[in-house]
Every structure is written in structure tokens, then in C-alpha cells.
Design a protein around this motif. Sequence first.
Motif, PDB file in Angstrom:
ATOM      1  N   GLU A 189      -5.141  -2.717  -1.193  1.00 17.86           N
ATOM      2  CA  GLU A 189      -5.694  -1.400  -0.289  1.00 17.86           C
ATOM      3  C   GLU A 189      -5.734  -1.887   1.463  1.00 17.86           C
ATOM      4  OE1 GLU A 189     -10.777  -0.987   0.181  1.00 17.86           O
ATOM      5  OE2 GLU A 189     -10.628  -0.889  -1.653  1.00 17.86           O
ATOM      6  N   PHE A 190      -4.905  -2.783   1.247  1.00 19.68           N
ATOM      7  CA  PHE A 190      -4.674  -3.206   3.465  1.00 19.68           C
ATOM      8  C   PHE A 190      -3.372  -3.931   3.071  1.00 19.68           C
ATOM      9  CE2 PHE A 190      -8.995  -2.693   3.299  1.00 19.68           C
ATOM     10  CZ  PHE A 190      -9.216  -0.989   4.245  1.00 19.68           C
ATOM     11  N   ARG A 191      -3.554  -5.093   2.525  1.00 24.04           N
ATOM     12  CA  ARG A 191      -1.964  -5.686   2.076  1.00 24.04           C
ATOM     13  C   ARG A 191      -0.851  -5.045   1.907  1.00 24.04           C
ATOM     14  NH1 ARG A 191      -5.417  -7.980   5.660  1.00 24.04           N
ATOM     15  NH2 ARG A 191      -6.721  -9.709   5.539  1.00 24.04           N
ATOM     16  N   ASP A 192      -0.962  -4.760   0.644  1.00 24.64           N
ATOM     17  CA  ASP A 192       0.305  -4.026   0.050  1.00 24.64           C
ATOM     18  C   ASP A 192       0.155  -2.504   0.410  1.00 24.64           C
ATOM     19  OD1 ASP A 192       2.251  -3.075  -2.053  1.00 24.64           O
ATOM     20  OD2 ASP A 192       1.163  -3.222  -3.530  1.00 24.64           O
ATOM     21  N   LYS A 193       1.030  -2.694   1.270  1.00 23.71           N
ATOM     22  CA  LYS A 193       0.683  -0.651   2.091  1.00 23.71           C
ATOM     23  C   LYS A 193       1.496   0.032   1.318  1.00 23.71           C
ATOM     24  CE  LYS A 193      -0.316  -2.827   6.650  1.00 23.71           C
ATOM     25  NZ  LYS A 193      -1.371  -2.294   7.063  1.00 23.71           N
ATOM     26  N   ASN A 194       3.098  -0.569   0.166  1.00 23.33           N
ATOM     27  CA  ASN A 194       3.682   0.601  -0.372  1.00 23.33           C
ATOM     28  C   ASN A 194       2.959   0.267  -1.621  1.00 23.33           C
ATOM     29  OD1 ASN A 194       4.942  -2.131  -1.490  1.00 23.33           O
ATOM     30  ND2 ASN A 194       6.574  -1.852  -0.672  1.00 23.33           N
ATOM     31  N   GLY A 195       2.911   0.095  -1.946  1.00 16.93           N
ATOM     32  CA  GLY A 195       1.474  -0.129  -3.569  1.00 16.93           C
ATOM     33  C   GLY A 195       2.593  -0.667  -4.642  1.00 16.93           C
ATOM     34  N   ASP A 196       3.516  -1.754  -3.763  1.00 14.72           N
ATOM     35  CA  ASP A 196       4.589  -2.408  -5.107  1.00 14.72           C
ATOM     36  C   ASP A 196       4.043  -3.659  -5.785  1.00 14.72           C
ATOM     37  OD1 ASP A 196       4.479  -3.692  -2.907  1.00 14.72           O
ATOM     38  OD2 ASP A 196       6.742  -3.685  -3.330  1.00 14.72           O
ATOM     39  N   GLY A 197       2.493  -4.084  -5.244  1.00  9.82           N
ATOM     40  CA  GLY A 197       1.624  -5.361  -6.183  1.00  9.82           C
ATOM     41  C   GLY A 197       2.151  -6.643  -5.337  1.00  9.82           C
ATOM     42  N   LYS A 198       3.003  -6.303  -4.363  1.00  2.17           N
ATOM     43  CA  LYS A 198       3.501  -7.567  -3.373  1.00  2.17           C
ATOM     44  C   LYS A 198       4.141  -7.262  -2.031  1.00  2.17           C
ATOM     45  CE  LYS A 198       6.732  -9.118  -7.385  1.00  2.17           C
ATOM     46  NZ  LYS A 198       7.924  -9.691  -7.883  1.00  2.17           N
ATOM     47  N   MET A 199       3.735  -7.937  -1.593  1.00  2.00           N
ATOM     48  CA  MET A 199       3.661  -8.047   0.310  1.00  2.00           C
ATOM     49  C   MET A 199       5.166  -8.577   0.453  1.00  2.00           C
ATOM     50  SD  MET A 199       0.193  -9.341   2.549  1.00  2.00           S
ATOM     51  CE  MET A 199       0.351 -10.910   1.662  1.00  2.00           C
ATOM     52  N   ASP A 200       6.111  -7.810   0.997  1.00  2.00           N
ATOM     53  CA  ASP A 200       7.073  -8.581   1.824  1.00  2.00           C
ATOM     54  C   ASP A 200       6.982  -8.524   3.185  1.00  2.00           C
ATOM     55  OD1 ASP A 200       7.220  -5.780   3.671  1.00  2.00           O
ATOM     56  OD2 ASP A 200       8.009  -4.259   2.148  1.00  2.00           O
ATOM     57  N   LYS A 201       8.526  -8.743   4.273  1.00  2.00           N
ATOM     58  CA  LYS A 201       8.099  -9.385   4.895  1.00  2.00           C
ATOM     59  C   LYS A 201       7.204  -8.679   6.246  1.00  2.00           C
ATOM     60  CE  LYS A 201      12.763 -12.056   4.589  1.00  2.00           C
ATOM     61  NZ  LYS A 201      13.756 -11.912   6.073  1.00  2.00           N
ATOM     62  N   GLU A 202       7.955  -7.020   6.455  1.00  2.00           N
ATOM     63  CA  GLU A 202       7.190  -6.181   6.993  1.00  2.00           C
ATOM     64  C   GLU A 202       5.481  -6.499   6.814  1.00  2.00           C
ATOM     65  OE1 GLU A 202       7.539  -4.891   9.714  1.00  2.00           O
ATOM     66  OE2 GLU A 202       9.288  -5.489   9.683  1.00  2.00           O
ATOM     67  N   GLU A 203       4.892  -6.292   5.196  1.00  2.00           N
ATOM     68  CA  GLU A 203       3.681  -6.461   5.015  1.00  2.00           C
ATOM     69  C   GLU A 203       2.761  -7.768   5.448  1.00  2.00           C
ATOM     70  OE1 GLU A 203       3.720  -3.355   1.581  1.00  2.00           O
ATOM     71  OE2 GLU A 203       3.841  -5.524   1.603  1.00  2.00           O
ATOM     72  N   THR A 204       3.480  -8.829   5.586  1.00  4.36           N
ATOM     73  CA  THR A 204       3.405  -9.873   5.400  1.00  4.36           C
ATOM     74  C   THR A 204       3.283 -10.734   6.917  1.00  4.36           C
ATOM     75  OG1 THR A 204       4.714 -11.062   3.521  1.00  4.36           O
ATOM     76  CG2 THR A 204       4.247 -12.624   5.054  1.00  4.36           C
ATOM     77  N   LEU A 205       4.069  -9.720   8.263  1.00 10.45           N
ATOM     78  CA  LEU A 205       3.490 -10.249   9.097  1.00 10.45           C
ATOM     79  C   LEU A 205       2.451  -8.810   9.573  1.00 10.45           C
ATOM     80  CD1 LEU A 205       4.954 -10.298  12.469  1.00 10.45           C
ATOM     81  CD2 LEU A 205       6.191  -8.030  12.192  1.00 10.45           C
ATOM     82  N   ASP A 206       1.694  -7.871   9.537  1.00  7.15           N
ATOM     83  CA  ASP A 206       0.770  -7.343   9.306  1.00  7.15           C
ATOM     84  C   ASP A 206       0.568  -8.009   8.941  1.00  7.15           C
ATOM     85  OD1 ASP A 206       2.391  -4.878   9.969  1.00  7.15           O
ATOM     86  OD2 ASP A 206       2.134  -4.025   8.487  1.00  7.15           O
TER      87      ASP A 206
END
Length: 339
Positions: free
Chosen positions: A263-280
Motif C-alpha cells: 500500500e505504501f512502499r511500492d508506490k507504482n505497484g510493480d511489486g518492487k521498490m526502486d531508488k526513489e521508493e527506497t528513499l521515501d
Amino acid sequence: MVRPLLMCFVLCVVSGSSKPTEQKSRVHADAPLSELEHDDQQNFDYDHEAFLGREEARSFEQLRPEESKRRLSIIVDKIDADKDGFVSEAELRDWIKRAQMQHVYDSVEGQWKDFDLDGDGRVTWDEYKNVTYSSYLGNAAATPTAAAQPSPILDSYWSPPTESPQTDGDYNYTQMMMRDERRFRVADGNGDMVADKQEFTSFLHPEEYEHMKDIVVQETIEDIDKNGDGLIDLQEYIGDMYMSEDGEAEPDWVTTERQQFAEFRDKNGDGKMDKEETLDWILPADYDHAVAEAKHLLHESDSDQDGKLTKEEILDKYDVFVGSQVTDFGEALLRHDEF
């Protein structure tokens, strides 16, 4: 079996006698400036800790009001960075941030002599490397580094060493040294592989500095990313916090973390956290407590409502800032002017 959340970018480096790195909680939320309740109807204790830092605020407790005002006057001169005779909201904010960082500065101060081996007021990469790694890597750590050699530090990972790495249980000291060198290069503003105290502070505490955020994110991804795709999937995210044993029911908090990821970490819903999502995730910036406290102190003390504070306005409301307590903060400032 529950494992603690890990973080590789907090270093435990006292005289080379401890492991070079120690892993801690990954998330660095902007914590409140004090654990005390902020209720000005009762007292200004929260404001005192926010303005001075917890340890300095405690040391005010025995001072008479006259001495408290005298020492606060000295502090006001320090806050007025542009020396225009006024304390602006921005200057007050910067002071509060600095007060909250005092424990970081004290930590670096306590370690500085361990690494500045020649006493020249700077720490070279070779000095740091020899103190931290020589007992683990021997001659490999003592080999000088070519300071001028460029390094693609943010967009690619270090290649694994070609020779058998020096290891100790879960610690691969060769790779750890290479990773520390990469971070040292980011912290070293002019690229000479020689750190002054400010640069060395950002090296030891990268999560506190804007220009170090990319390396903090990269190190976090490297720690968690097991399949080497440069991203953090749900399995890797959960695996960093929890490993189940046979027959063990998954705790409720792990289920909650799965929901948080979706709901909150994987913001773009692709099943993974990229650099921007990891930063957040690891360095959230939802609320700046120092900004809020600066606005509050300004509101409480700005008697003429001109948006800035004179020394007289601050001293008239001294009890909001420091109360009748004792401090050696003036002396502490002199010790830490280099920051």
C-alpha cells in the motif's frame, strides 16, 4: 526467527578493535525534538530540549535566572549567523537542527584522534582504512589508494574482488573496505581523499546529510537485494526483517509489513521498490520538527510581530528557551565551532 532491521551505514570504528560496521534500523524518520509532552500550559521543558538538546537542557537545572539570561545572551549571538542583530526563523531553525545534531558531533569528536594519526586536523582515506581494516586485512589495507582515480560511485556497484575475500563469519572485510571507500569519496567534497571534520562527519553519519542520501539508498538496496536486479521485492523486504523457522506461524506484525509494502512502499505497484521508493521508506520527509519549533518559538517571543527576534525579545522570554537552568553550552560551542 525474528531478525532486527539492519543498516550498514552506521559505523562502529573505535581504534579498529570492533567490527568496521554495525547494522541498525534502516528507517530514519524525523523524530520529535524531545520525548517530553509539548504542553506550554504546564511547562516549557519540551522547548528547552528542542532549543538546547536533551543533555544541555538538563545541565540548566541549578542556575539562577540572571545567570541563565547571561548565558542565553551568548547563545543568541551564536544563532545570529549573519550578525544583523536579529534572529530570523531560518537561523532559529538551523540552530535547533544543530542542537539536535550535537550527539553526532560529540561522537565524531570522540573518535577523531583515533583516525587523525598525524594530528594535522584531517583524516585521509589511508588513515581511516589502516585504523579500521589493517587488523583484518593486513597488507591489503595498508596499500595506498590512488586519490585521483575516478570512481563511478552512484550508478554502478563494486565488482566482487577477484581474490578470495578476507572473511569472518558474516563479515567480508574486503568488500566492506571497498564500500567504505566509495562512501568516503562521496563525503569528500573536493575529491582529494582527505576529509576535514565536516566531511568526516558526513562519512560516519550519512543519513544526516542531503548530499549523502543517494549513497545511503544504494547501500540499503545492496544490503537487501539478493537477486542483484537493483530493486527490492516483497520477499527481499520481508526477508530483511524476518526469517521463519519450520512450523512457525508468521507474526501479525509481518502480515502488517506485507500490507505496508503493497500500500505504501511500492508506490507504482510493480511489486518492487526502486531508488526513489527506497528513499521515501528509509528517509521519510513528512514533517520537519525543527521548522515547526522555530515557528513556535518565534510566535511566543516576537512581541512586535515583525517576523524576527531581537536579543531583548528572546531574553524577555528566556524561560521559553532555557528557563532557570544551568549550562556549559557556551563552552561546548567553542569546542565545536568547526562544525
